[in-house]
Design an enzyme around this catalytic site. Sequence first.
Site, PDB file in Angstrom:
ATOM      1  N   CYS A   1       0.833  -1.211   0.006  1.00  0.00           N
ATOM      2  CA  CYS A   1       0.102   0.009   0.112  1.00  0.00           C
ATOM      3  C   CYS A   1       0.865   1.388  -0.047  1.00  0.00           C
ATOM      4  O   CYS A   1       1.483   1.513  -0.940  1.00  0.00           O
ATOM      5  CB  CYS A   1      -0.940   0.067   1.297  1.00  0.00           C
TER       6      CYS A   1
ATOM      7  N   HIS B   1      -3.851  -5.681   1.041  1.00  0.00           N
ATOM      8  CA  HIS B   1      -3.648  -6.061   2.520  1.00  0.00           C
ATOM      9  C   HIS B   1      -3.945  -7.462   2.666  1.00  0.00           C
ATOM     10  O   HIS B   1      -4.982  -8.117   2.244  1.00  0.00           O
ATOM     11  CB  HIS B   1      -4.406  -5.183   3.416  1.00  0.00           C
TER      12      HIS B   1
END
Length: 485
Positions: A332, A428
Site C-alpha cells: 500500500c 492487504h
Amino acid sequence: MAALMLQGTGSDVGKSVLVAALCRALANRGLRVRPFKPQNMSNNAAVTVDGGEIGRAQALQAIACRTPPHSDMNPVLLKPQTDRSSQLIVHGRVRGTLGSGNFREARGALMAEVLESYARLRAQCDIVIVEGAGSPAEINLRTGDIANMGFARAANVPVILIGDIDRGGVIASLIGTRAVIEPEDAAMVRGFLINKFRGDPALFEDGYRAIEQRSGWPGFGVIPWLKAAARLPSEDAVILERPADPRDGRRLIACPILPRISNFDDLDPLKLESGIELMMVPPGRPIPAEAAVIVLPGSKATIADLAALRAEGWDIDILAHHRRGGPIIGLCGGYQMLGRRIADPLGVEGVPAAIDGLGLLDVETTLSPAKTLRHVRGKALGAAIEGYEMHMGETRGPGIERPFARLEDGTRDGAINAAGNVIGSYLHGLFGSAEMRRAFLARIGVAGGGRDYTADVDAALDEIAAEFAAHADIDGLLRIATSDA
C-alpha cells in the site's frame, strides 16, 4: 436484547482482547452476539461486508462472534495523519479531516449516528458487547464524549471497568477512576475485572476486596495473562514498542516502524513460520544488514512517512539491501514509496506536496480524495491470494505492465521489477494465505506456509474464550447486561 460495555482504566489494559473473548464465549453458548465500538482511533483497519472500513479490533471481534464485519460495528473511526489531525471515517466512509481545533465539537455531533448504528446492531442479535476507548478517567475529554460514558449514558448500557494488574497500580487506577468521574458516570459502572494477572490469584485476594470496599463496585473475576492473544491480529501501535531480535537459524524479515504506520497486522501471519523472525525496526536503529527481506508497510501519511524514513537513514539501508540483490516488498503506502514520485496536489494528507520516491519501481502515484475499499481474490507468484484494498490515490507508469497480481475481476494489482526482487502491492492481508506465504518464502530459501492463519486465529479465539470463562463470572455479567437492558 441485552448489552454490556467494557471500559478500561487506561489504554492498552486489554479491552479489545477481553471483548473478543467474551464475544466468543457467548457465541459458544449459542447466543447471537455483535461487537460495537462507538469511536476508535487506529490506522489498522479492515474492509467490511458492506464495503466500508472499521478498526481491526472490531473486525476481529466480529470473527469472534462468527459474523461478518459491518461498518455499524465501529461507526466512527479516526485515522491519525499528523500529530494534530485525523481522517474521519463515519459509517465506513471518509467524511473529512478532524483537527485539534474542531475535534470535540465535531465528535459530539456524531452521537446521533453512533446511536443509529448501535440500534441497528441491537435489533439483529441477543446481546451487544461494547468496547470503550482510552479511559473514562480522562475527564478533560468528557465534554462531547461518544466513546465511553457519553455513549453509555446515552444508550443506557451498563459498564464493567477493566484494570491492568501487569502494569502495576491497579488498585489505585480502579479506585482513582471512581473518585474522579462524575457520580452519574460512576452509577453506570456495575463492577470490575482484573486483567493480565500472573501467578497465584490468592495473593491478590486482599487487594481485590479493597477495591470492592472502596469503590462500591463488585468484582467479576481475575483474568490471567492470555498467552493465546499473541496469535491474534495486532491493532494497537503499543505492540510496536517491543521489537524482537532475530534468533539463531531464522531468516530475518525487517519492517521499519514509520510514524504513521498502518495495517501492520499484514505481517502477523509471518509469525506462524518457524523459519522466520519478524523484526519491527524502531526509530533510532538501522535496518539490519543481515535482513533477508525488507518490508515497507502501509502508511496513513505516505509523503510525511517517506520523509521520516529518509531522516532515519533507512533509505540508505534499503538501497544497500537492493544493491545486494535482497528482496523488498512494499504494501500500500510502502508500494507508493518504492516508485519514482508521490504527489498530493489537493492536500489529501495535509498541505499539498510532492516527493521523490525510492525509485525502485517505475511508477508514480497521485493521491486523491477518492478511497478504494474492496475485497479481492486472484493469483500472484503462482499462488492463490485473497485480501483487500484500502487506499487513496492512483499509481501509474511503465512498471504496472509487470503486475504483481492478476485479480479475478480482470484487473491487475501492483508492480514487480524485471529482476523480480522488488514488489509493490495495494493488497492487504496477502500473507494470510498459506499458499502465498509458501511462494513468497521460497524466494528466500525458507520452507513454510503450512499453517492456516485463519484457522489459527479462530483457535486462539476459542482459547482466550475458554480462559476467560474459567476465571470470570459470565453468568453475573449476563444478568447485568439483561437486567439493565
